[in-house]
Design an enzyme around this catalytic site. Structure first.
Site: not given
Length: 374
Positions: A252, A290, A292
């Site tokens: 991330s 991830s 983000d």
């Protein structure tokens, strides 16, 4: 006992796990690497935005604790009573960011922004609540919206032991200061991994020329993600043989964008989207696993919690004049991510795990061969 020997002895006794380097790590610009066309601020850091402060607490204990806290404060006043316009953009939502829905709904930030590890988020949110309730003027506050982001440092850090305490978070907030920001294996970046190399905290800024408004855009990142690393357009990850789908690289990235440009929440959301474009320029792919996120905040206007007027009056930048800020966010985010890699050092951690630093010398040679360094 000489300071260098004392440091070495401490590292051996407490298992810090650093590769010992005689000199501080240089930032990419020291090697002649450039990102984009806009000039940086004086520090090339998020703290180039006037009034912005950053505080960090780093936890490196024994062989297994490699984590920490990074706090970002947009101004030195009472954030709850003097809120800032804000927006959050979700690039990929596999994350544990708290506070998103109220920022999305109301377009304001009312607490410090705190970054830590995944399982430290509830503790950090509790500490932000403690901090805010204790501020003079907040005696009657019964609802507030702590904003806490994270990445998962469970490879190097014994994340299940949940070592981050409320006091660590409070210390990071209270120690926040203007000036240079430490990068690499510090704060919330202590145990992170980026593109298969040691990641960490990185920061950068852009100062627009007076003809484009003279505004500053600053970025701070917590890098812990994968993809195919590119630096100044050069496919470094491929050249080094370390990239997603050849190796298991996931994770991330938290991106925090501060600016003194008078942007409202709508245009801050647009600014945040451009920061994600900066991540893409480094080769990040926002993989399935991830988380983000981009948190974008303007310090130009303060919105009072209580007002005698039913109207909020403020000047905001027109859409047509926002584009230079967009470019600034792209460039500063790209550079902040690469800064985090150049500053990070080899780290050992939980269960004997080891993550090597980016081989900067090899990277510099690759960029020279590609003509990106003269």
């Amino acid at each position: 006992m000489k300071p260098t020997f004392r440091f070495l002895l401490t590292a051996l006794l407490f298992g810090v796990g650093y590769t010992v380097l005689a000199q501080p790590m240089q930032r990419p610009r020291a090697y002649g690497i450039r990102f984009g066309v806009l000039p940086t601020g004086a520090l090339n850091a998020i703290t180039d935005v006037p009034g912005v402060r950053v505080g960090q607490v780093t936890l490196q204990e024994g062989q297994s604790i490699r984590t920490g806290v990074t706090a970002i404060l947009p101004h030195s006043g009472n954030l709850f009573q003097e809120k800032c316009p804000a927006a959050i953009y979700i690039g990929n939502g596999f994350g544990k960011l708290t506070g998103y829905s109220q920022v999305e709904e109301l377009g304001t930030l009312e607490t410090p922004i705190v970054l830590t590890n995944t399982l430290g988020v509830p503790t950090a949110a509790d500490a932000v609540i403690d901090y805010t309730l204790a501020q003079p003027g907040n005696e009657q506050v019964r609802s507030l919206n702590p904003v806490v982001g994270e990445t998962n440092d469970g490879g190097l850090n014994d994340i299940r032991s949940r070592p981050v305490t409320r006091q660590h978070v409070l210390d990071a907030i209270r120690q926040a200061k203007t000036g240079a920001v430490e990068e690499g294996n510090v704060g919330a970046g202590t145990g992170t991994v980026c593109f298969g190399f040691k990641g960490g905290i990185g920061t950068a800024s852009r100062k627009l020329p007076a003809s484009l408004g003279g505004y500053t855009v600053g970025v701070l990142v917590q890098t812990n993600f994968g993809g195919v690393l590119q630096i100044a357009g050069v496919p470094v990850g491929v050249e080094l043989g370390k990239f997603s789908f050849r190796e298991k690289l996931d994770g991330s990235c938290m991106m925090v964008v501060l600016t003194d440009a008078p942007l409202d929440a709508r245009n801050l959301k647009r600014l945040a989207k451009r920061a994600f474009m900066g991540l893409a320029r480094t080769g990040g792919i926002a993989s399935n696993g991830s988380g983000d996120y981009v948190i974008a905040v303007s310090t130009a206007n303060r919105i009072p919690n209580v007002s005698k007027s039913s109207l909020d009056e403020m000047k905001v930048l027109r859409n047509d004049d926002a584009s230079p800020c967009f470019l600034a966010a792209i460039e500063a985010t790209e550079e902040a991510i690469i800064n985090s890699l150049f500053a990070a050092r080899t780290q050992t951690g939980h269960h004997g795990s080891r993550v090597e630093r980016l081989p900067v010398e090899k990277v510099v040679d690759l960029l020279k061969k590609a003509g990106q360094i003269k």
